[in-house]
Design an enzyme around this catalytic site. Structure first.
Site, PDB file in Angstrom:
ATOM      1  N   HIS A 225      -6.289 -13.026  54.952  1.00  0.00           N
ATOM      2  CA  HIS A 225      -5.537 -13.251  53.863  1.00  0.00           C
ATOM      3  C   HIS A 225      -4.671 -14.566  54.252  1.00  0.00           C
ATOM      4  O   HIS A 225      -3.962 -14.395  55.028  1.00  0.00           O
ATOM      5  CB  HIS A 225      -4.568 -12.222  53.183  1.00  0.00           C
TER       6      HIS A 225
ATOM      7  N   TYR B 255      -1.484 -11.891  57.899  1.00  0.00           N
ATOM      8  CA  TYR B 255      -1.391 -10.969  58.637  1.00  0.00           C
ATOM      9  C   TYR B 255      -2.332  -9.633  58.555  1.00  0.00           C
ATOM     10  O   TYR B 255      -2.086  -8.632  58.802  1.00  0.00           O
ATOM     11  CB  TYR B 255       0.149 -10.312  59.004  1.00  0.00           C
ATOM     12  N   HIS B 256      -3.404 -10.071  57.877  1.00  0.00           N
ATOM     13  CA  HIS B 256      -4.464  -8.912  57.432  1.00  0.00           C
ATOM     14  C   HIS B 256      -5.655  -9.148  58.042  1.00  0.00           C
ATOM     15  O   HIS B 256      -6.752  -9.282  57.223  1.00  0.00           O
ATOM     16  CB  HIS B 256      -4.215  -9.034  56.090  1.00  0.00           C
ATOM     17  N   PRO B 257      -6.080  -9.393  59.414  1.00  0.00           N
ATOM     18  CA  PRO B 257      -7.327  -9.541  59.809  1.00  0.00           C
ATOM     19  C   PRO B 257      -8.055  -8.226  59.608  1.00  0.00           C
ATOM     20  O   PRO B 257      -7.580  -7.052  60.037  1.00  0.00           O
ATOM     21  CB  PRO B 257      -7.098  -9.819  61.241  1.00  0.00           C
TER      22      PRO B 257
END
Length: 530
Positions: free
Chosen positions: A297, A464-466
């Site tokens: 994101h 911070y959403h891999p």
């Protein structure tokens, strides 16, 4: 807490004590006959900054951060984007913004429609409910009594309320539960906090389990590779204290090291694209598209000055006392207190933009100094069509992998971020915010497509959403077993076929809950069959 020396052989070896790994260690060790070990590269989660909610940006680039960077991103003016990830018990749940969001029903139903059996919304909802202890109580969507504390904000900063009023003035509806009937609308986020303090996955799951004699936690130990013998994973080689050792598994090894860590470890172990492995002299055990399909994101923040007090001055003896005595006040703020979800165009299956608002200036990838009072908010692209890739940089497990997210690579993503920025500018121009704004701190030069895209290219950051580097259907099956390798599973955000619409911590905890049940079911099935 007891921290025992490692024994050699366990029933289950879990690699990574983050959001999913903490769940797995806790749930699997509920059976006293099962011996479980969880291996964490970082230390124990004793740092005060972890548990003080408003302090999480101070953990960026600290010893508790993997501190990754992307390769130069073509659509971000070739900038290297900073990618913080937690390297500590609790993983990134020990340094995130604590927002409790599950994603949209459409996300999970799309997974199931594409072949991820058992992962539809109705099938995963019980695992969300099982995990949850929501202070609002139990209903069709929420649970009580679970390990994970979910609460309303104990800060409720006035600048957040001003944002919500402005969003309503701009035509957005109020939504009191983004994890209920619909995501659409604006409101206050619920947070993973207990009495105003962070409730990480480690606090929720791992800490209460530490006294179990059948659970061992190994910290400060880097996993080097998976030992795969005759097509079966049998152990994990780790390095700690200047030496290496092998931790063996009688039943299964579960990777829960995150979208970057689990993919890198598989590659180092010979599971991945054969042509890439050959370049590093790694023998191919199984040719699978590990590291591909990487998603994240991307967020863009507008920053404005204000004459109202922000979180910049929150650290006072009075506020510290308020936190310690009653678990309330501005130091309990998760910074991203308010926000919401919108669809920028017709025909979407769910929202494509999420807003996060901070009652303080938030710039420089979260590391810019707040030298004056201000607030920040902006759009986050939550249904990206761009795809990146993680590859090895070296066969040395201590070397960070190459990561390229290819942010804003597609026309659809660029259209969404432009529309999201226009919506943000519209909200900023409403009376509720305009009346308290004294000037612009960091905003686009204009409202043309070119100006908005240039602003995104200059300032956008990860949220911070891999996810998705070991996706169901490509690298693992629907029961999270690595294709073609016995005794090896992956259970973390890397298995998501596509990133969910919203913050990924709660979904990752759900994956840990569901994986633990599947592991027990499959072990029972094998036992009955024999």
């Amino acid at each position: 807490m007891r921290w025992r020396e490692v024994s050699t052989v366990y029933d289950y070896v879990v690699v990574g004590a983050g959001s999913a790994g903490s769940v797995l260690a806790s749930r699997l060790s509920e059976d006293p006959a099962i011996r479980v070990v969880v291996i964490e590269a970082g230390p124990r989660d004793t740092a005060e900054e972890i548990h003080l909610p408003a302090a999480f940006p101070s953990l960026f680039k600290s010893p508790l951060d993997w501190d990754y960077d992307t390769e130069p991103e073509p659509r971000l003016h070739s900038r290297r984007a900073y990618l913080p990830r937690g390297r500590v018990l609790g993983g990134s749940s020990s340094m995130n913004a604590m927002i409790y969001i599950r994603g949209a029903r459409a996300d999970y139903d799309a997974w199931a429609a594409a072949g991820a059996d058992g992962w539809s919304y109705d099938e995963v909802l019980p695992y969300f409910v099982r995990a949850e202890d929501n202070e609002r109580g139990k209903d069709a969507y929420h649970g009580v009594g679970g390990p994970l504390s979910v609460s309303d904000s104990r800060s409720n900063h006035p600048l957040g309320e001003a944002f919500l009023r402005a969003a309503e003035q701009a035509g957005h509806t109020r939504n009191d539960d983004f994890n209920g009937v619909t995501q659409l609308g604006v409101g206050r986020y619920q947070v993973t906090q207990r009495n105003g303090m962070r409730c990480s996955a480690a606090v929720a799951y791992l800490h209460p389990a530490l006294e179990r004699r059948n659970l061992t936690v190994i910290t400060d130990a880097l996993a080097h590779r998976i030992v795969i013998e005759n097509g079966r994973a049998t152990g994990v080689v780790i390095g700690r204290g200047g030496s290496t050792e092998t931790i063996r598994a009688r039943r299964e090894i579960v990777l829960a090291a995150g979208a970057y860590g689990s993919a890198q470890l598989l590659l180092l172990s010979g599971v991945g694209p054969a042509e890439q492995l050959a370049a590093f002299g790694i023998e191919t055990v199984r040719d699978l598209p590990v590291g591909r399909n990487l998603q994240d994101h991307l967020s863009v923040f507008l920053n404005y000055r204000t004459d109202r007090e922000s979180l910049m001055t929150a650290l006072t003896p009075e506020n510290l006392g308020l936190l310690q005595e009653s678990g309330r006040g501005p130091l309990t703020s998760n910074i991203g207190e308010t926000g919401g979800f919108i669809e920028t165009r017709a025909g979407l299956a769910g929202p494509d933009i999420q807003f996060h608002q901070a009652p303080v200036l938030f710039h420089g990838e979260g590391m810019g100094a707040a030298t004056e009072h201000g607030y920040a908010f902006g759009p986050c692209l939550i249904n990206p069509t761009s795809r990146g890739e993680l590859t090895l940089r070296s066969a040395d497990p201590g070397t960070a992998p190459r990561i390229r997210h290819n942010y804003l690579d597609t026309e659809a993503d660029r259209a969404s971020i432009i529309a999201g920025l226009r919506s943000a500018l519209d909200i900023a121009d409403q009376p509720a915010l305009r009346d308290i704004t004294t000037g612009e701190f960091l905003t686009p030069a204009g409202d043309s497509d070119d100006d908005l895209l240039d602003f995104a290219a200059r300032t956008a950051q990860t949220l911070y959403h891999p996810t998705s580097t070991c996706a169901i259907g490509a690298v693992v099956d629907s029961r999270l077993r690595v294709l073609g390798v016995q005794g090896l599973r992956v259970a973390d955000a890397s298995v998501m076929p596509s990133v969910v619409r919203g913050n990924t911590n709660a979904p990752t905890i759900m994956i840990g809950e569901k994986a633990a049940v599947m592991l027990v079911e499959d072990a029972d099935s094998e036992g009955n069959a024999s």
